[in-house]
Design a protein around this motif. Structure first.
Motif, PDB file in Angstrom:
ATOM      1  N   GLU A  74      -8.680  -5.110  -1.965  1.00 37.20           N
ATOM      2  CA  GLU A  74      -8.478  -3.657  -2.070  1.00 37.20           C
ATOM      3  C   GLU A  74      -8.695  -3.189  -3.511  1.00 37.20           C
ATOM      4  OE1 GLU A  74      -5.092  -0.199  -1.159  1.00 37.20           O
ATOM      5  OE2 GLU A  74      -4.636  -2.326  -0.812  1.00 37.20           O
ATOM      6  N   ARG A  75      -8.103  -3.909  -4.459  1.00 36.84           N
ATOM      7  CA  ARG A  75      -8.269  -3.540  -5.872  1.00 36.84           C
ATOM      8  C   ARG A  75      -9.714  -3.756  -6.326  1.00 36.84           C
ATOM      9  NH1 ARG A  75      -4.231  -6.583  -9.406  1.00 36.84           N
ATOM     10  NH2 ARG A  75      -5.594  -8.332  -8.914  1.00 36.84           N
ATOM     11  N   PHE A  76     -10.348  -4.855  -5.847  1.00 37.42           N
ATOM     12  CA  PHE A  76     -11.737  -5.123  -6.216  1.00 37.42           C
ATOM     13  C   PHE A  76     -12.641  -3.965  -5.824  1.00 37.42           C
ATOM     14  CE2 PHE A  76     -15.968  -6.429  -4.860  1.00 37.42           C
ATOM     15  CZ  PHE A  76     -16.462  -7.042  -6.001  1.00 37.42           C
ATOM     16  N   TRP A  77     -12.515  -3.501  -4.582  1.00 38.33           N
ATOM     17  CA  TRP A  77     -13.397  -2.422  -4.124  1.00 38.33           C
ATOM     18  C   TRP A  77     -13.048  -1.095  -4.789  1.00 38.33           C
ATOM     19  CZ3 TRP A  77     -17.790  -3.728  -2.565  1.00 38.33           C
ATOM     20  CH2 TRP A  77     -17.990  -4.850  -1.774  1.00 38.33           C
ATOM     21  N   TYR A  78     -11.765  -0.875  -5.060  1.00 44.54           N
ATOM     22  CA  TYR A  78     -11.382   0.352  -5.764  1.00 44.54           C
ATOM     23  C   TYR A  78     -11.981   0.360  -7.171  1.00 44.54           C
ATOM     24  CZ  TYR A  78      -8.512   4.135  -7.620  1.00 44.54           C
ATOM     25  OH  TYR A  78      -8.108   5.315  -8.194  1.00 44.54           O
TER      26      TYR A  78
ATOM     27  N   PHE B 292     -10.107   4.074   4.499  1.00 48.29           N
ATOM     28  CA  PHE B 292     -10.225   3.795   5.932  1.00 48.29           C
ATOM     29  C   PHE B 292      -9.641   2.424   6.269  1.00 48.29           C
ATOM     30  CE2 PHE B 292     -13.029   1.924   9.311  1.00 48.29           C
ATOM     31  CZ  PHE B 292     -12.470   2.619  10.377  1.00 48.29           C
ATOM     32  N   ALA B 293      -9.918   1.426   5.425  1.00 43.22           N
ATOM     33  CA  ALA B 293      -9.487   0.054   5.710  1.00 43.22           C
ATOM     34  C   ALA B 293      -8.019  -0.182   5.390  1.00 43.22           C
ATOM     35  CB  ALA B 293     -10.355  -0.934   4.918  1.00 43.22           C
ATOM     36  N   TYR B 294      -7.535   0.401   4.294  1.00 43.13           N
ATOM     37  CA  TYR B 294      -6.192   0.071   3.811  1.00 43.13           C
ATOM     38  C   TYR B 294      -5.204   1.231   3.893  1.00 43.13           C
ATOM     39  CZ  TYR B 294      -8.685  -3.906   1.790  1.00 43.13           C
ATOM     40  OH  TYR B 294      -9.467  -5.022   1.607  1.00 43.13           O
ATOM     41  N   GLY B 295      -5.707   2.466   3.987  1.00 42.35           N
ATOM     42  CA  GLY B 295      -4.805   3.610   3.933  1.00 42.35           C
ATOM     43  C   GLY B 295      -4.179   3.734   2.552  1.00 42.35           C
ATOM     44  N   GLU B 296      -3.148   4.529   2.458  1.00 40.87           N
ATOM     45  CA  GLU B 296      -2.425   4.706   1.197  1.00 40.87           C
ATOM     46  C   GLU B 296      -0.935   4.549   1.443  1.00 40.87           C
ATOM     47  OE1 GLU B 296      -4.251   7.761  -1.874  1.00 40.87           O
ATOM     48  OE2 GLU B 296      -4.187   8.664   0.112  1.00 40.87           O
TER      49      GLU B 296
ATOM     50  N   GLU C 108      -2.531   6.924   6.925  1.00 42.57           N
ATOM     51  CA  GLU C 108      -3.687   6.263   7.515  1.00 42.57           C
ATOM     52  C   GLU C 108      -4.839   7.254   7.635  1.00 42.57           C
ATOM     53  OE1 GLU C 108      -3.690   3.167   8.021  1.00 42.57           O
ATOM     54  OE2 GLU C 108      -1.595   2.534   8.223  1.00 42.57           O
ATOM     55  N   TYR C 109      -6.069   6.730   7.570  1.00 40.73           N
ATOM     56  CA  TYR C 109      -7.259   7.569   7.665  1.00 40.73           C
ATOM     57  C   TYR C 109      -8.184   7.035   8.748  1.00 40.73           C
ATOM     58  CZ  TYR C 109      -5.928   9.476   3.089  1.00 40.73           C
ATOM     59  OH  TYR C 109      -5.256  10.072   2.052  1.00 40.73           O
ATOM     60  N   GLY C 110      -8.587   7.919   9.667  1.00 39.53           N
ATOM     61  CA  GLY C 110      -9.658   7.577  10.571  1.00 39.53           C
ATOM     62  C   GLY C 110     -10.969   7.587   9.806  1.00 39.53           C
ATOM     63  N   PHE C 111     -12.050   7.096  10.427  1.00 40.62           N
ATOM     64  CA  PHE C 111     -13.327   7.009   9.719  1.00 40.62           C
ATOM     65  C   PHE C 111     -13.781   8.382   9.230  1.00 40.62           C
ATOM     66  CE2 PHE C 111     -17.980   7.053   9.575  1.00 40.62           C
ATOM     67  CZ  PHE C 111     -18.203   6.008   8.688  1.00 40.62           C
ATOM     68  N   LEU C 112     -13.742   9.372  10.107  1.00 40.33           N
ATOM     69  CA  LEU C 112     -14.210  10.706   9.717  1.00 40.33           C
ATOM     70  C   LEU C 112     -13.271  11.350   8.695  1.00 40.33           C
ATOM     71  CD1 LEU C 112     -15.455  12.133  13.145  1.00 40.33           C
ATOM     72  CD2 LEU C 112     -16.808  11.145  11.278  1.00 40.33           C
ATOM     73  N   GLU C 113     -11.986  11.052   8.782  1.00 39.74           N
ATOM     74  CA  GLU C 113     -11.035  11.592   7.804  1.00 39.74           C
ATOM     75  C   GLU C 113     -11.223  10.967   6.429  1.00 39.74           C
ATOM     76  OE1 GLU C 113      -6.974  12.528  10.271  1.00 39.74           O
ATOM     77  OE2 GLU C 113      -7.561  10.417  10.064  1.00 39.74           O
TER      78      GLU C 113
END
Length: 447
Positions: free
Chosen positions: A371-375, A126-130, A315-320
């Motif tokens: 991003e890497r920390f949370w992943y 949600f925050a970073y997308g892919e 990109e991802y919305g919250f629900l996605e």
């Protein structure tokens, strides 16, 4: 400083996971009226770094960073409080509760870790997308490293599929995973624009999972060598190289791609070479002589793959993000199950895959990237849940195993049996911790 950043990331990640795991036991215990005597981050044999009594529970931080615990009244655990167990059961004790309540209490920690892992994966999306490179955009194909070359790949190959999995996003980890985890035995490529099949020997399941190869690359993107920056004080500084110049030859040998340039430079370490250089908006080739360093460098930063190939971002919305994060977590867990299967089959050596805190910390990197920390934290959360479910006494899975036996048979294992089983399990777990960290020390000594 690099070490401090790595250690800081590891400690923060594990602290979050341990506290929330133990809260997963604490909350249902309190909901069912069970007394919790201690809630600790890290272990406190002998003394604690911090402690505070709030109500019936002592909250604290121990000095031994090997995990954490909640001490639940009337439960045989790693505290081995046998004096308490010799007294008559009290209504507030764990052993006085119905089996189904005790089962929920024991499953609380891993349940939190599973939910947390999926949730963090979702929030990262949600925050970073892919952002990724579509494989079809990488028109020059791959530049193979030594391992990729031994497998049978060649620079310039364009990968189409690995086993039955289409190669749609450019990432050598996909190829490694399919070979090592899913037993892919062929790689479909386009070689000189013609279809070609690379047969993969089964030995590569073992080779690619060896500790020595954990950070090795099979291949990278094949790109031209374009100057991203000229390093001050290096051989290229003052020699005439400019930003966005493209090196097209070395000593008259055509070198249209980065890997070909480096091959020739490695053959001429410390010597003077003549570079054929083409400016960004010019067809004219300039010849620039310069002397390489002793390790074959010319003192430039190289333009990244994004300079040559377009990326795409999903990109991802919250629900996605929620189902996408769950899918990512399920895929990760599936790989872990398959890896265990490969170990039991003897295709992957346990000692090559096992690692202690140094190995885990190294996965976070020497630069703090959130991003890497949370992943990594999401992945560790799922691994913690998975490992805790193993049916080893002293782990949650061991307690769950005996509780399921009680639910099915109606017979509760004796306290003496549970005490001995927990002791055996504790020795097994401690032995695995010592082995994992001992392997890290051995690798460091021999590195």
């Amino acid at each position: 400083m690099d070490t401090l950043i790595t250690v800081g990331q590891l400690v923060l990640s594990l602290s979050i996971l341990i506290v929330l795991h133990e809260f997963g036991h604490f909350l249902p215990a309190r909901l069912f009226g069970t007394r919790v005597e201690k809630f600790y981050l890290f272990f406190d044999p002998g003394f604690s770094l911090f402690k505070k009594q709030i109500g019936e529970t002592e909250y604290g931080v121990g000095w031994l960073p090997l995990g954490g615990y909640v001490k639940i009244s009337g439960m045989i655990d790693e505290s081995f409080d046998t004096d308490q167990m010799e007294q008559e059961p009290q209504p507030w004790e764990f052993r006085s509760k119905p089996a189904w309540q005790r089962l929920i209490i024991m499953l609380g920690g891993v349940t939190v870790n599973f939910i947390l892992g999926f949730f963090i994966y979702a929030m990262v999306l949600f925050a970073y997308g892919e952002e990724y490179f579509p494989a079809e955009n990488v028109t020059a194909g791959i530049a193979v490293d030594s391992l990729g070359q031994e497998i049978g790949l060649q620079s310039g190959d364009r990968i189409v599929a690995v086993g039955n999995v289409p190669f749609e996003r450019f990432n050598d980890r996909i190829v490694l995973r399919e070979i090592a985890i899913n037993n892919a035995r062929d790689i479909e490529v386009l070689r000189n624009d013609a279809p070609y099949t690379v047969d993969v020997d089964p030995k590569w399941t073992d080779v690619l999972t060896r500790y020595e190869n954990k950070n090795s690359r099979l291949f990278t993107m094949r790109i031209p060598l374009v100057v991203g920056e000229v390093v001050a004080g290096g051989p290229a500084d003052g020699a005439g190289l400019e930003k966005e110049d493209r090196i097209v030859s070395v000593n008259g040998t055509p070198t249209p791609y980065f890997d070909e340039v480096t091959d020739v430079l490695m053959e001429n370490k410390g010597q003077t070479v003549t570079l054929g250089v083409q400016g960004k908006d010019s067809d004219r080739i300039r010849e620039i002589p310069l002397t390489l360093t002793e390790d074959g460098r010319i003192g430039i930063g190289v333009a990244p793959p994004e300079y040559f190939y377009d990326t795409e971002r999903q990109e991802y919305g919250f629900l996605e993000s929620i189902p996408a994060g769950i899918d990512q977590g399920v895929s990760f867990l599936g790989d872990q199950f398959k890896a265990f299967g490969q170990m039991f089959a003897g295709n992957i050596k346990v000692t090559e895959s096992l690692g202690g805190f140094a190995s885990i910390g190294g996965m976070f990197g020497k630069v703090w990237v959130w991003e890497r920390f949370w992943y990594m934290t999401a992945s560790l959360s799922l691994i913690l849940a998975f490992m805790n479910l193993l049916p080893i006494p002293a782990l949650d899975g061991g307690h769950v195993m005996f509780l399921l036996y009680e639910v099915v048979t109606g017979r509760k294992p004796s306290d003496k049996f549970m005490e001995r089983a927990t002791m055996v399990g504790f020795v097994i777990v401690l032995g695995l911790v010592v082995l994992a960290n001992g392997l890290d020390i051995w690798r460091w000594i021999n590195s």
